[in-house]
Design an enzyme around this catalytic site. Structure first.
Site, PDB file in Angstrom:
ATOM      1  N   HIS A 131     -27.411-128.791   6.827  1.00  0.00           N
ATOM      2  CA  HIS A 131     -27.104-127.644   5.997  1.00  0.00           C
ATOM      3  C   HIS A 131     -25.545-127.430   6.064  1.00  0.00           C
ATOM      4  O   HIS A 131     -25.011-127.608   7.152  1.00  0.00           O
ATOM      5  CB  HIS A 131     -27.829-126.368   6.512  1.00  0.00           C
ATOM      6  N   ASP A 208     -30.606-126.486  15.142  1.00  0.00           N
ATOM      7  CA  ASP A 208     -30.588-125.650  14.184  1.00  0.00           C
ATOM      8  C   ASP A 208     -32.045-125.516  13.749  1.00  0.00           C
ATOM      9  O   ASP A 208     -32.764-126.500  13.042  1.00  0.00           O
ATOM     10  CB  ASP A 208     -29.700-126.075  12.882  1.00  0.00           C
ATOM     11  N   GLN A 211     -35.189-124.131   9.735  1.00  0.00           N
ATOM     12  CA  GLN A 211     -36.389-124.437   9.146  1.00  0.00           C
ATOM     13  C   GLN A 211     -37.695-124.807   9.778  1.00  0.00           C
ATOM     14  O   GLN A 211     -38.828-124.776   9.456  1.00  0.00           O
ATOM     15  CB  GLN A 211     -36.049-125.563   8.134  1.00  0.00           C
ATOM     16  N   LYS A 234     -36.552-116.483   7.408  1.00  0.00           N
ATOM     17  CA  LYS A 234     -37.331-117.544   6.974  1.00  0.00           C
ATOM     18  C   LYS A 234     -38.800-117.686   7.842  1.00  0.00           C
ATOM     19  O   LYS A 234     -39.512-118.651   7.682  1.00  0.00           O
ATOM     20  CB  LYS A 234     -36.630-118.858   7.281  1.00  0.00           C
ATOM     21  N   CYS A 372     -27.356-126.364  -0.490  1.00  0.00           N
ATOM     22  CA  CYS A 372     -26.363-126.211   0.639  1.00  0.00           C
ATOM     23  C   CYS A 372     -26.330-127.777   1.591  1.00  0.00           C
ATOM     24  O   CYS A 372     -26.208-127.496   2.858  1.00  0.00           O
ATOM     25  CB  CYS A 372     -26.414-124.800   1.527  1.00  0.00           C
TER      26      CYS A 372
HETATM   27  N1  PMP Z   1     -29.837-124.186   8.467  1.00  0.00           N
HETATM   28  C1  PMP Z   1     -30.685-124.719   7.704  1.00  0.00           C
HETATM   29  C2  PMP Z   1     -31.546-126.203   8.007  1.00  0.00           C
HETATM   30  C3  PMP Z   1     -31.243-123.737   6.555  1.00  0.00           C
HETATM   31  O1  PMP Z   1     -32.192-123.926   5.946  1.00  0.00           O
HETATM   32  C4  PMP Z   1     -30.326-122.631   6.270  1.00  0.00           C
HETATM   33  C5  PMP Z   1     -30.738-121.638   5.459  1.00  0.00           C
HETATM   34  N2  PMP Z   1     -31.156-122.405   4.086  1.00  0.00           N
HETATM   35  C6  PMP Z   1     -29.330-122.316   7.313  1.00  0.00           C
HETATM   36  C7  PMP Z   1     -29.000-123.259   8.092  1.00  0.00           C
HETATM   37  C8  PMP Z   1     -28.694-121.098   7.291  1.00  0.00           C
HETATM   38  O2  PMP Z   1     -29.467-119.802   7.525  1.00  0.00           O
HETATM   39  P1  PMP Z   1     -28.986-118.366   7.255  1.00  0.00           P
HETATM   40  O3  PMP Z   1     -28.538-118.603   5.816  1.00  0.00           O
HETATM   41  O4  PMP Z   1     -30.096-117.722   7.503  1.00  0.00           O
HETATM   42  O5  PMP Z   1     -27.849-118.060   8.337  1.00  0.00           O
END
Ligand code: PMP
Length: 414
Positions: A131, A208, A211, A234, A372
């Site tokens: 991401h 990270d 997910q 999430k 993203c």
């Molecule tokens: N890493 C991953 C794999 C994600 O899916 C996301 C959210 N789409 C993020 C980081 C960022 O998370 P947040 O927007 O809640 O900070």
């Protein structure tokens, strides 16, 4: 006997659905089919109640008050820390730092540990399927320090090439920052192997867990990661609260992230001393209500049971993979052997956004675009995908609705 045990172990999805009030609403005159759970999950009534109860019954600032409301708020706020500690099996509650979410957790590590430890010539490894929030903070750091960002390549199923990863590791590698489960493809990375290999060259590993935390059992001690980050939203909890876990000696040695109230022991104009963990990293009035409600989300998940939820989601993923696979012209992007319940796809020359709009007209919420994860999309040479991601409350009937809606959308757009 076996039959009744099987039934007992099966998630009762219809009773689960009753606990999510939003699932009763209609969109464009149709029952909502919410398949955008990887972006954010819906919230059960107990989480909504926890938020309302805090503001209705004991709204107060935490930690410094001696009055009853302040004590009640502080206790509830700190109880979440214990719940998170158990949820991820952290060694101690001090290692559970409240952040705004995954993004802030990664930035906290890059701005504190990173600025203290990364120097010119050092290397940081990420992967092709990260991401943006696990790419950009490291790019900023590398640019500032003259360090190098290196990238683990993937195969066309969306799996990391582990031999290539091992070739990237060398004594200059200071950090491997890797996604546990990809939001764009669903790939579950072999984090234990990655961590062990990185540790052999003396590099730290940040995982990270944005997910993965909702789908997989997380045991940070067994994993032996140095940092682990995730977001509450999430995981059936509210937005605006997330967690950074770190090994204690690392967190102790790191400088503070932001200065202000709460993160100090003593302030004079000559010198300020910093608070102990976890408060050293929690400057200012925190997000009290959402933190308290995160515990309600964790209790809710624990009560149903992660194993049960996972089996249900695996069933949905398998079913959707077969059903979507039968649509002519539809190509699933991301066919890793190990996946969470995320399914990304493209349809011939149709633009994902057009498909998303037509599905929305039928009350079906999916995500379209690059998720993203632009470098990942670039690898597959596509601008983006349509992504359906499943949660504990989704049903096979909803997948049928998706397939039906897709077939109609394809007919209209072709
Ligand atoms: N890493 C991953 C794999 C994600 O899916 C996301 C959210 N789409 C993020 C980081 C960022 O998370 P947040 O927007 O809640 O900070």
């Amino acid at each position: 006997m076996i039959e009744s045990a099987t039934i007992q172990n099966k998630l009762d999805v219809y009773s689960v659905r009753q606990q999510f009030p939003i699932l009763n609403r209609e969109v464009k005159g149709k029952p909502l089919v919410y398949l955008d759970n990887a972006a954010t999950s819906q919230k059960p009534q107990v989480v909504i109640d926890a938020l309302v109860n805090y503001y209705t019954d004991y709204n107060a600032n935490v930690h410094r008050g001696i009055h009853t409301l302040a004590e009640e708020a502080t206790m509830a706020f700190e109880r979440t820390r214990d719940a998170v500690q158990q949820f991820i099996n952290a060694e101690s509650r001090e290692q559970v730092i409240y952040t705004r979410g995954t993004t802030e957790g990664i930035n906290l590590v890059s701005y504190t540990w990173g600025r203290q430890n990364i120097k010119a010539g050092d290397e940081i490894i990420v992967s092709t399927i990260e991401h943006h929030s696990n790419i950009v903070p490291w790019q900023i750091l590398c640019e500032e320090k003259g360090a190098k960002l290196r990238v683990i390549p993937i195969n066309d199923k969306g799996e990391l090439l582990m031999e290539e990863f091992e070739k990237l590791l060398n004594p200059k590698t200071k950090l491997v920052s890797i996604v546990h489960a990809s939001n764009a493809l669903g790939t579950i990375n072999p984090v234990k192997k990655i961590i062990d290999a990185a540790h052999k060259v003396g590099a730290l590993v940040l995982i990270d867990g944005a997910q993965s935390t909702v789908h997989l059992d997380i045991d940070v001690q067994e994993m032996d990661c140095d940092f682990f980050v995730f977001s509450s939203h999430k995981l059936y909890g509210p937005t605006g609260i997330g967690i950074l876990y770190g090994k204690k000696d690392l967190l102790d040695a790191m400088p503070p992230f932001q200065g202000g109230g709460e993160m100090i022991k003593e302030v004079t104009f000559e010198k300020t001393t910093y608070n102990d963990l976890p408060y050293k990293f929690e400057a200012g009035t925190p997000n009290i209500a959402d933190t308290i409600a995160l515990k309600a989300a964790l209790d809710f998940v624990n009560e149903i049971g992660k194993e049960k939820i996972r089996r249900h989601e695996e069933e949905l993923l398998a079913y959707a993979t077969v059903q979507l696979g039968q649509i002519p012209g539809l190509r699933i992007i991301g066919r890793a052997k190990e996946k969470v319940s995320v399914i990304s796809f493209v349809v011939d020359s149709l633009h994902p956004q057009d498909i998303g709009i037509l599905l929305d007209n039928r009350g079906i919420a999916v995500r379209t675009g690059h998720h993203c994860a632009e470098p990942c999309m670039r690898f597959f040479e596509i601008p983006g995908t349509v992504r359906a991601s499943f949660a504990m409350y989704n049903t096979k009937e909803e997948i049928d609705e998706l397939v039906n809606g897709l077939q109609k959308a394809i007919k209209m757009l072709s």
